[in-house]
Each structure stands twice: as C-alpha cells, then as structure tokens.
Design a protein around this motif. Sequence first.
Motif, short mmCIF file in Angstrom:
data_model
loop_
_atom_site.label_atom_id
_atom_site.label_comp_id
_atom_site.label_asym_id
_atom_site.label_seq_id
_atom_site.Cartn_x
_atom_site.Cartn_y
_atom_site.Cartn_z
N PRO A 146 46.67 37.63 56.65
CA PRO A 146 46.56 37.50 55.20
C PRO A 146 45.33 38.27 54.72
O PRO A 146 44.20 37.94 55.10
N LEU A 147 45.52 39.30 53.93
CA LEU A 147 44.42 40.17 53.51
C LEU A 147 43.90 39.77 52.13
O LEU A 147 44.64 39.24 51.30
N PRO A 148 42.61 40.02 51.87
CA PRO A 148 42.02 39.61 50.59
C PRO A 148 42.60 40.38 49.43
O PRO A 148 42.79 41.60 49.53
N PRO A 149 42.88 39.71 48.33
CA PRO A 149 43.36 40.41 47.14
C PRO A 149 42.29 41.38 46.62
O PRO A 149 41.09 41.21 46.91
N ALA A 150 42.71 42.37 45.88
CA ALA A 150 41.78 43.32 45.28
C ALA A 150 40.76 42.57 44.42
O ALA A 150 41.12 41.64 43.70
N GLY A 151 39.50 42.96 44.52
CA GLY A 151 38.46 42.33 43.73
C GLY A 151 37.75 41.19 44.43
O GLY A 151 36.78 40.65 43.90
N THR A 152 38.22 40.81 45.64
CA THR A 152 37.54 39.76 46.38
C THR A 152 36.17 40.26 46.85
O THR A 152 36.09 41.32 47.48
N PRO A 153 35.08 39.57 46.54
CA PRO A 153 33.75 40.02 46.97
C PRO A 153 33.65 40.03 48.49
O PRO A 153 34.37 39.29 49.17
N PRO A 154 32.75 40.87 49.08
CA PRO A 154 32.65 41.00 50.53
C PRO A 154 32.46 39.67 51.25
O PRO A 154 32.99 39.48 52.34
N ASN A 155 31.71 38.75 50.67
CA ASN A 155 31.47 37.46 51.32
C ASN A 155 32.30 36.33 50.71
O ASN A 155 32.03 35.16 50.95
N GLY A 156 33.30 36.72 49.92
CA GLY A 156 34.10 35.71 49.22
C GLY A 156 35.26 35.21 50.06
O GLY A 156 35.51 35.66 51.17
N SER A 157 35.96 34.24 49.52
CA SER A 157 37.14 33.67 50.17
C SER A 157 38.32 33.80 49.22
O SER A 157 38.16 34.10 48.03
N TRP A 158 39.50 33.58 49.74
CA TRP A 158 40.70 33.68 48.91
C TRP A 158 41.74 32.68 49.41
O TRP A 158 41.74 32.30 50.58
N PRO A 159 42.61 32.20 48.52
CA PRO A 159 43.62 31.21 48.92
C PRO A 159 44.73 31.84 49.75
O PRO A 159 45.10 33.00 49.53
N VAL A 160 45.24 31.06 50.68
CA VAL A 160 46.40 31.47 51.49
C VAL A 160 47.42 30.34 51.43
O VAL A 160 47.14 29.22 51.86
N ASN A 161 48.57 30.62 50.87
CA ASN A 161 49.64 29.62 50.75
C ASN A 161 50.94 30.25 51.23
O ASN A 161 51.46 31.18 50.60
N THR A 162 51.45 29.78 52.35
CA THR A 162 52.67 30.34 52.91
C THR A 162 53.64 29.22 53.26
O THR A 162 53.25 28.09 53.52
N SER A 163 54.92 29.58 53.26
CA SER A 163 55.96 28.63 53.62
C SER A 163 56.98 29.34 54.50
O SER A 163 57.49 30.41 54.14
N VAL A 164 57.24 28.76 55.67
CA VAL A 164 58.17 29.35 56.62
C VAL A 164 59.32 28.39 56.87
O VAL A 164 59.10 27.21 57.19
N VAL A 165 60.53 28.88 56.72
CA VAL A 165 61.73 28.08 57.00
C VAL A 165 62.30 28.55 58.32
O VAL A 165 62.63 29.73 58.49
#
Length: 274
Positions: A146-165
């Motif tokens: 899961p790669l950071p969205p554009a605009g994520t600061p270098p030391n920032g975090s980002w949400p990851v929400n996935t669903s696998v069937v």
Amino acid sequence: MRSRASAVIASILTAACAGATAGSPFEFRPSDAPHSYEVTVSGDVVADTPMGRMTSETDSEATLSLEIGEMVEDGWTVSATFDALEVNARGSMGGGSVNTDGIIGKPFIGVLSNAGTISVTESPNVSSRLSDNLDPGALLMELLAPLPPAGTPPNGSWPVNTSVVSDAAIRLTSTFSGTARITGDTVWNGISAAVIVAEGTLEIEGSGAPAGAPAEMDLIMEGESTRLYVWDSARRVMLASLVTGEADGSLSIRGMDIQIPANFEQRQEVTLRR
C-alpha cells in the motif's frame, strides 16, 4: 519450493533506520518486463466443538509472473500468471494435496490500485477441488504494497482499508483497517529500499460447509494484523513483504443454538525473484 522471505524480513528489521528519503517516488509504473514473485501463504482455523477439536490448515506456495500495464482511471492494468502452485490442506475439515494444473500459465487480468490491491476482472476456470481449498484470485488481491497517496509528508502516515473475498468451501471476507507509515531505509540484496509498515484490525466473516461439518456454518472473528513491505523507490517495485494476522471469534452451526470458540491465524510472505 521453499520461501526465503523469513530470513530476508529478519535482516530488514535489523537494518531499517528511522526516516525514509524525502521525495522518493511511491507509485507503481508499467513493467519493462514481467516480475517473478515467490509467494507462500498459510491459513489455520481451530474450533473447539462439543464433538472435539476441528482444524483446517491450508498451505500454499506459488511462483507467479506479474506485469503492470497502462494507467487507467482506477490504477493500472495488470496481468498475473501462476508459473507454479502447490496447495496442501490438512485437518479434520479436509485434507490432501490439490491438483492445480488447470490454472498454470493462464492469466488473471485485473486492475492494480496505488493501495497495492488487485481487483481481478478476468480469471481462468478453477477446479472444484482447488476452489474448495483456495481462491487463487484472492491470493492476488493484497499481493503488493500500500503506497502513500500524493501529498503525504515524508514522516506522515496514511489509512489503509482493504477487503478480500475468498470464495472457497467457506466464503470468507477479510477486512483490514489500519494505518501505514514509512519506517526507514534498508538494503535488500544490495538494493537500497524503503520499509513500509501497516498495522491495524482484522475482521473476518464467513459462511459455508467445509468437509467434516455437520451443516452450514457461520464464522465471525476479530483480531489484529501487521504488514511489512520493502519498496524499491528507484524502480518502483516491491521487493518483499510479510503479512501476519490472528483473530478470535466463534463458529455457529445453522439450526443449532451453539457458539463454538474459534481462532484463525494467517501468514503471507512474498519475495521478488527477478
């Protein structure tokens, strides 16, 4: 086949240091040539029933070729082909090796998002024996980082929400909700790389009638999952990953007022071969 991922991941955790390189490209791009990945997956379910302990253990090892194509509205087109696949099932809910010849060399077509998920849109026919134990398309869904969205600061975090069937004997929906961050840099087989870690909750719901079950069963579990990825920023290629998770909950048998305690453990290791 035998995965080398465990030793690789151990060296990654030892070598990683705080602070990833600012400005590194964290985005997939079309492949110059297909990449070959080695994948090992295990999933174990244990349920303590009034009739005794029921278990289901499935181990899968695969070598697959992955090619990323052109950019489309939702990400990139992608084609994945299993060059080898071994599936072994054990336990009171069914067991034995599974013939996978029917899907070897046949492409799974889909769309890859920047979150690392692959949505399969076209797949070959899967034998009933294989589909009872493993959904090959589900194995691809969370294959990459899961790669950071554009605009994520270098030391920032980002949400990851996935669903696998996973549509096997028990149709499972596994939902991961967590947060990812870049935790440092490392060297993987001589390649400078970034380390991405995602941590969060794991929710599993399912229903079906596995071998040995007296009737249709429903399953609900909750737990935690940790996911580590090694990312080559220069080539924009995932080099390795380790996903682990554990959840507790219950099984219920339809038509019976019984709640059976159950535990689920999963592990997925991926390494780039070329």
